[in-house]
Design a protein around this motif. Sequence first.
Motif, PDB file in Angstrom:
ATOM      1  N   ASP A   8     -56.929 -16.132   5.991  1.00  0.00           N
ATOM      2  CA  ASP A   8     -56.358 -15.895   7.337  1.00  0.00           C
ATOM      3  C   ASP A   8     -54.900 -16.360   7.438  1.00  0.00           C
ATOM      4  O   ASP A   8     -54.624 -17.570   7.407  1.00  0.00           O
ATOM      5  N   GLU A  39     -56.244 -11.728  11.170  1.00  0.00           N
ATOM      6  CA  GLU A  39     -56.644 -11.924  12.573  1.00  0.00           C
ATOM      7  C   GLU A  39     -55.800 -12.955  13.327  1.00  0.00           C
ATOM      8  O   GLU A  39     -55.823 -12.981  14.555  1.00  0.00           O
ATOM      9  N   ASN A  40     -55.067 -13.832  12.597  1.00  0.00           N
ATOM     10  CA  ASN A  40     -54.234 -14.852  13.258  1.00  0.00           C
ATOM     11  C   ASN A  40     -52.744 -14.651  12.994  1.00  0.00           C
ATOM     12  O   ASN A  40     -51.943 -15.562  13.200  1.00  0.00           O
ATOM     13  N   HIS A 153     -66.651 -12.638   7.759  1.00  0.00           N
ATOM     14  CA  HIS A 153     -65.900 -13.475   8.689  1.00  0.00           C
ATOM     15  C   HIS A 153     -66.901 -14.247   9.548  1.00  0.00           C
ATOM     16  O   HIS A 153     -67.487 -13.692  10.489  1.00  0.00           O
ATOM     17  N   HIS A 178     -62.501 -17.126   8.173  1.00  0.00           N
ATOM     18  CA  HIS A 178     -62.654 -17.596   9.554  1.00  0.00           C
ATOM     19  C   HIS A 178     -62.543 -19.100   9.765  1.00  0.00           C
ATOM     20  O   HIS A 178     -61.959 -19.537  10.743  1.00  0.00           O
ATOM     21  N   HIS A 180     -60.878 -21.317   8.052  1.00  0.00           N
ATOM     22  CA  HIS A 180     -59.525 -21.776   7.678  1.00  0.00           C
ATOM     23  C   HIS A 180     -59.544 -22.978   6.730  1.00  0.00           C
ATOM     24  O   HIS A 180     -58.499 -23.570   6.479  1.00  0.00           O
TER      25      HIS A 180
END
Length: 263
Positions: A8, A39-40, A153, A178, A180
Amino acid sequence: MKVLFIGDVVGKPGMELVSKLVFRYKRDNEYDLICINGENSAGGFGITKKGALKLKRYGCDVITTGNHIIDRKEELEGVFMIENVIRPMNYEPSFPGKGWTVVKKDGMECAIVNLQGTVFMPDEPKSTSPFTVISENLEEIQDMTPIIIVDMHAEATAEKIAMRYFLDGKVSALIGTHTHVQTADESITEKGTAYITDVGMTGPFDSIIGMHPQPIISKFLGNTNEQFKLAKKDVRMNAVAFEINDKTGRATSIRRIQIAEDT
Ligand SMILES: [Fe+2]
Ligand SMILES: [Fe+2]
């Protein structure tokens, strides 16, 4: 086939490191395929069309995503119009985008699938069981290519490990995203599936999973007014590199990667 899967990417610090490192990998022809979870990428919260195009320009071939994409609902249509940008397959069918894609690289076809767990995950976007949805679609994907990479995820380690047993030998690699935080359990099963519970994140590590610690600690103390802020320091890239036999689709090696900004 040599694949790099990057964890991510969080905000501008993460994006800048990806641009630098992926440029180097492309120049040196180190990988046949580079995948990244985006996604981030937009300030830590979601992904924009502009950000997705940037990642493609840097040399990322496929962008997977997850729950944070609804932080920027207005971007969804634009983001998922871009080729090889995917979202979890088990979101409700009306959700923009699709859950898998096939990429052609040097004559090899490779399928990338995105799934999302349901344990300890937010209620939105609405999702059904990733186990049921992948069972319903796997044959169609296998008919296209034996090389299949899955981004799972999810929050719960047990759900990801359950998916590993469920898909053992049916896919080339199952990569968790997801949380991290990179886990130290990378392995290849006897049936040839490369696995890691979580690949980690690419962003500022002097942080709470990418965010400035203070507002998060305040939230735990009951103050919900403070805005989360993107952290800046100690930027690192977390990824896994793995090799897949392109005839059989079996993984032959997997290696964890953690690279700091100034290396
Ligand atoms: Fe994330
Ligand atoms: Fe997520």
